[in-house]
Design a protein around this motif. Structure first.
Motif, short mmCIF file in Angstrom:
data_model
loop_
_atom_site.label_atom_id
_atom_site.label_comp_id
_atom_site.label_asym_id
_atom_site.label_seq_id
_atom_site.Cartn_x
_atom_site.Cartn_y
_atom_site.Cartn_z
N GLU A 1 0.83 -1.20 0.00
CA GLU A 1 0.00 0.00 0.00
C GLU A 1 0.88 1.26 0.00
OE1 GLU A 1 -3.82 -0.18 1.82
OE2 GLU A 1 -3.23 1.37 3.23
N GLY A 2 0.46 2.25 -0.76
CA GLY A 2 1.15 3.53 -0.75
C GLY A 2 2.27 3.63 -1.76
N VAL A 3 2.58 2.53 -2.45
CA VAL A 3 3.69 2.55 -3.39
C VAL A 3 3.25 3.06 -4.77
CG1 VAL A 3 5.32 1.04 -4.62
CG2 VAL A 3 4.98 0.77 -2.17
N MET A 4 2.04 2.70 -5.17
CA MET A 4 1.52 3.16 -6.46
C MET A 4 0.57 4.32 -6.21
SD MET A 4 2.86 1.08 -8.68
CE MET A 4 3.73 -0.49 -8.66
N GLU A 5 0.37 5.10 -7.27
CA GLU A 5 -0.48 6.26 -7.11
C GLU A 5 -1.96 5.89 -7.01
OE1 GLU A 5 -0.50 10.35 -9.51
OE2 GLU A 5 1.40 9.24 -9.51
N LEU A 6 -2.67 6.63 -6.19
CA LEU A 6 -4.11 6.40 -6.02
C LEU A 6 -4.84 7.10 -7.16
CD1 LEU A 6 -6.09 5.22 -3.84
CD2 LEU A 6 -6.27 7.54 -2.96
N PRO A 7 -5.63 6.35 -7.97
CA PRO A 7 -6.33 7.02 -9.06
C PRO A 7 -7.48 7.88 -8.52
CG PRO A 7 -6.92 4.69 -9.00
CD PRO A 7 -5.92 4.91 -7.91
N GLU A 8 -7.73 8.98 -9.19
CA GLU A 8 -8.88 9.81 -8.84
C GLU A 8 -10.15 9.11 -9.30
OE1 GLU A 8 -9.77 12.83 -7.49
OE2 GLU A 8 -7.76 12.83 -6.61
N PRO A 9 -11.11 8.90 -8.44
CA PRO A 9 -12.35 8.26 -8.91
C PRO A 9 -13.04 9.16 -9.94
CG PRO A 9 -12.32 8.46 -6.51
CD PRO A 9 -11.15 9.22 -7.02
N GLY B 1 8.15 -1.89 5.87
CA GLY B 1 7.45 -1.17 6.91
C GLY B 1 6.29 -0.42 6.28
N SER B 2 6.06 0.80 6.73
CA SER B 2 4.99 1.59 6.14
C SER B 2 5.51 2.40 4.97
CB SER B 2 4.43 2.59 7.15
OG SER B 2 4.00 1.93 8.29
N ALA B 3 4.62 2.61 4.01
CA ALA B 3 4.89 3.61 2.99
C ALA B 3 4.20 4.88 3.48
CB ALA B 3 4.32 3.17 1.65
N VAL B 4 4.92 5.98 3.51
CA VAL B 4 4.35 7.20 4.08
C VAL B 4 4.31 8.29 3.03
CG1 VAL B 4 5.10 6.62 6.42
CG2 VAL B 4 6.63 7.93 4.93
N ALA B 5 3.48 9.29 3.27
CA ALA B 5 3.35 10.37 2.30
C ALA B 5 3.17 11.71 3.02
CB ALA B 5 2.17 10.09 1.36
N PRO B 6 4.11 12.07 3.87
CA PRO B 6 3.95 13.32 4.62
C PRO B 6 4.35 14.53 3.76
CG PRO B 6 6.04 12.31 5.18
CD PRO B 6 5.38 11.40 4.17
N ASP B 7 4.04 15.72 4.28
CA ASP B 7 4.52 16.93 3.62
C ASP B 7 6.02 17.07 3.84
OD1 ASP B 7 2.06 17.68 2.67
OD2 ASP B 7 1.51 18.72 4.53
N LEU B 8 6.46 16.66 5.03
CA LEU B 8 7.89 16.76 5.35
C LEU B 8 8.39 15.48 5.99
CD1 LEU B 8 10.56 18.34 5.80
CD2 LEU B 8 9.61 19.12 7.98
N TYR B 9 9.48 14.97 5.47
CA TYR B 9 10.13 13.78 6.02
C TYR B 9 11.57 14.15 6.35
CZ TYR B 9 11.41 8.82 6.51
OH TYR B 9 11.82 7.61 7.00
N ILE B 10 11.92 14.11 7.62
CA ILE B 10 13.30 14.43 8.01
C ILE B 10 14.02 13.13 8.34
CG2 ILE B 10 14.78 15.80 9.52
CD1 ILE B 10 12.51 17.68 10.07
N GLY C 1 9.70 3.46 0.77
CA GLY C 1 8.62 3.86 1.67
C GLY C 1 8.35 5.35 1.69
N ILE C 2 9.22 6.15 1.06
CA ILE C 2 9.02 7.60 1.15
C ILE C 2 8.80 8.24 -0.21
CG2 ILE C 2 10.25 7.87 3.35
CD1 ILE C 2 12.69 8.86 1.78
N ARG D 1 17.75 11.89 -2.59
CA ARG D 1 16.29 11.95 -2.51
C ARG D 1 15.85 13.23 -1.79
NH1 ARG D 1 11.88 12.93 -2.22
NH2 ARG D 1 9.98 11.65 -2.01
N ALA D 2 16.80 13.84 -1.06
CA ALA D 2 16.45 15.00 -0.23
C ALA D 2 16.36 16.28 -1.05
CB ALA D 2 17.48 15.16 0.88
#
Ligand SMILES: Cc1cc2nc3c(=O)[nH]c(=O)nc-3n(C[C@H](O)[C@H](O)[C@H](O)COP(=O)(O)OP(=O)(O)OC[C@H]3O[C@@H](n4cnc5c(N)ncnc54)[C@H](O)[C@@H]3O)c2cc1C
Lengths: 263, 389
Positions: free
Chosen positions: B225-233, B324-333, B346-347, B367-368
């Motif tokens: 989950e979170g690796v591929m883009e979510l399509p707009e319905p 682990g988790s795939a995350v999609a935050p505004d900021l990842y430090i 995951g990021i 990546r940063a």
């Protein structure tokens, strides 16, 4: 109760370093270890044996060197070790691994319970357990975090995204055990010495268990590795490498620029 | 399949005694196997002096089918997000194959979710809507999945790498004697060979491997989950809902199974707006306490690399990356994290990535968006102090 625990020897990931240039793993001096989840599987097996009596076999497919992993399992308390080792098995994907382990288990006799670790740290597929259960035609529960005796079988708790699920299963069955399940014991010196003296690892070849070449190793594997590559890295971001105070200041300016902290 | 060649069988009955399950009887002086009881263990094959008994593994489906089929997962009637993400990639793959995107879903009262699958790109939805099917049971779901695949003969089948998906997909792949590639981060169609290219990070370092299933069908893969883009319905999309009728009685449908809902502390990681993550470079549990303070100041969550989890500096639920988790935050430090492919997997969804690392050549800096070359133990306290003032 007859129990077989499937064990894999993996490189110690804590020890793996990569070559920045090539992106490849530096293998020199990397130690092998028993796949961490498999220790939990063994612990659960020993707990079951304590309750029900019977025997625990540790089974591994791998190079001769994987005998070490099996010796560790014998020191932990397993009664016997079997190493399935044959060049014919080289390059097995998870389907072919399940075939080899399954054929070996049929050769040894189907036990009441087969335990595997939840997944192995080197491939992380978590596939061999369920594929082995399917090959043997027995039920499975994956990502198990608790096993409780229940009538003639078990009440098992397994991970689910929304919490966990409870299922009731009776032998013969296969469980893949996750680290929440228990705290694996560490063998002491005496147990290690005793294991080396009194217990043995039997090495089996493909011919010994009657595994067929057409289903084994690379030949029998439905999947192939087509290409291995190092993706070209995108350019580096903006780096602040001055004195720490200045770097932190510049860092916070950037956070403000991206509206990530109030300015 | 087990078969007795009645012409070769001499009726010696040796097999009768060899069968550990009592599945063999003599019928008109020939061996006869009760397939309900037989486990295909092969004991009889070995003992038969005339080679009259043979076991053939399940027939390989070598369909010419090119369609793409995804397993749409419902949990308590809600669609899993990863299933919609699979529709996104699946649609692209189907287009590249010149074929159709199918989805199958197992459960109860599936009308509404079937519509939703269509709005997210499914062209044909096959609901298996029967009482007792809302709860996941390995044997029942495996049987249904195999029936659908056998009947539709798709070229590609995709599953989410969820608890259910990871339990089900390998079972199905083994039964159909085909390949399965776990945790793919990229799926595409080879323009020449028209086969599925399944790319995933491979062991150690920053290497990717492209896996193929050259001759068996279907080609099967799981995606986290979170690796591929979510399509707009898109509610204007139309498709076919074709309820799938099972022709055989359901296996295991009465097995006891109960789902207990449990709140976990870190389920919020996927939804966090700001994440402060630490790796080996953080060095200690105390170091992680400092990261926690920084996260609190920023209104975010703490996370870690796998090394940090293995060292027990942080709980496993907070691991970011391929496993682990795939995350999609505004900021990842990323603090003291080298930025292996597995971690970066995951990021992918992070909007801005900042990194702090002593090594100016650490892959994470690629990546940063920006970062500090420095020691986290020195930088983090300074950052905390500066943000406080
Ligand atoms: C199949 C598979 C799946 C995996 N899944 C995941 C996953 O989901 N998530 C994950 O994270 N990993 C995963 N890994 C492991 C991954 O390959 C790396 O080993 C891991 O991400 C490295 O963690 P790290 O960056 O913390 O440690 P390292 O790679 O050791 O990096 C530590 C970094 O800290 C820096 N550093 C050291 N000291 C300091 C200091 N004082 N101040 C600042 N910087 C410092 C170093 O320069 C280095 O760059 C997986 C591996 C495999 C094989």
């Amino acid at each position: 109760m007859k129990i077989i625990v499937c064990v894999k020897q993996v490189p110690d990931t804590n020890d793996v370093k990569t070559d920045v240039e090539t992106g490849r793993i530096i293998r020199e001096g990397v130690v092998s270890m028993v796949n961490p989840d498999d220790r939990h599987a063994m612990e659960e097996a020993l707990r079951l044996r304590q309750k029900h009596g019977g025997s625990v076999i540790a089974l591994s497919m791998g190079p001769m060197q994987a005998k070490n992993a099996l010796m560790q399992m014998l020191a932990m308390g397993a009664d016997e070790g079997y190493l399935l080792c044959d060049p014919l098995f080289a390059g097995s994907d998870t389907w072919a691994t399940a075939y080899a382990l399954g054929t070996c288990i049929q050769h040894l006799g189907l036990p009441d319970v087969i335990l595997c670790g939840r997944q192995a740290t080197d491939g992380d597929t978590a596939q061999v357990g369920p594929q082995l259960a399917e090959y043997l035609g027995i039920p499975q529960v994956t990502q198990v975090r608790a096993v409780v005796e229940h009538g003639a079988g078990f009440r098992v708790e397994a991970f689910m995204e929304e919490g966990y699920r409870v299922v009731k299963v009776a032998p013969p069955l296969l469980l893949t055990v996750s680290s929440e399940c228990n705290q694996p014991r560490y063998p002491n010196m005496i147990q290690i010495v005793q294991a080396h003296r009194k217990k043995k690892v039997t090495v089996l070849s493909a011919a010994d268990i009657g595994a067929l070449a057409e289903f084994s190793g690379l030949n029998g594997s439905p999947t192939r590795v087509k290409r291995v590559f190092v993706p070209a890295p995108p350019p580096k971001g903006e780096l602040f490498d001055g004195p720490p105070h200045e770097a932190v200041e510049a860092f916070i300016m950037k956070l403000k620029e991206y509206h990530l902290v109030p300015s | 399949m087990i078969a007795v060649d009645v012409d070769a069988c001499t009726g010696c009955a040796l097999c009768l005694g060899s069968c550990p399950f009592g599945a063999i009887s003599m019928v008109r002086e020939k061996a006869s196997v009760d397939r309900e009881i037989c486990t295909l263990c092969g004991a009889c094959v070995e003992i038969c002096p005339d080679g009259a008994i043979s076991i053939k593994k399940a027939d390989i489906i070598s369909s010419e089918g090119k369609d793409v089929l995804i397993f749409a997962e419902q949990r308590g009637g809600e669609l899993a997000r990863v299933s919609l993400e699979l529709l996104g990639v699946g649609r692209g793959l189907a287009t590249d194959c010149g074929s159709t995107l199918h989805a199958f879903i197992i459960g109860e009262n599936l009308q509404v979710v079937s519509e939703k699958l269509i709005h997210c790109g499914a062209q044909v939805v096959h609901p298996v809507d029967l009482p007792g099917l809302s709860d996941y049971r390995t044997s029942t779901y495996t049987q249904i999945a195999c029936s659908i695949i056998t009947r539709l003969r798709p070229g590609i089948v995709l599953f989410g790498a969820t608890a259910r998906g990871r339990d089900l997909a390998p079972r199905v792949a083994q039964r159909l004697n085909t390949g399965l590639t776990a945790d793919c981060t990229e799926l595409s169609i080879d323009p020449v060979e028209k086969i599925l290219l399944q790319t995933r990070p491979t062991f150690g370092g920053n290497i990717m491997a492209t896996i193929i299933t050259p001759s068996r069908r279907p080609q099967m893969a799981t995606v986290r989950e979170g690796v591929m883009e979510l399509p707009e319905p898109d509610v204007t999309l139309t498709g076919l809902v074709k309820p799938f009728a099972m022709e055989t009685p359901l296996e295991g449908i009465h097995e006891f199974c109960e789902v207990i809902h449990e709140k976990r502390r870190a389920v919020t990681l996927g939804k966090a707006k700001i994440i402060v993550a630490g790796g080996r470079g953080v060095g200690s549990p105390q170091g992680f306490e400092l990261l926690g303070q920084l996260a609190d100041l920023l209104g975010g969550e703490v996370a870690g690399s796998r090394v940090a989890v293995e060292k027990q500096w942080i709980e496993r639920e907070r691991q970011v990356g391929q496993t682990g988790s795939a995350v999609a935050p505004d900021l990842y430090i990323a603090c003291g994290i080298s930025g292996s492919v597995q971690h970066r997997a995951g990021i992918k969804g992070a909007r801005v990535v900042a990194a702090i690392n002593t090594d100016p050549d650490a892959p994470i800096f690629h990546r940063a968006n920006f970062g500090i070359v420095g020691d986290v133990r020195e930088i983090i306290p300074l950052l905390i102090a500066a943000l406080k003032s």
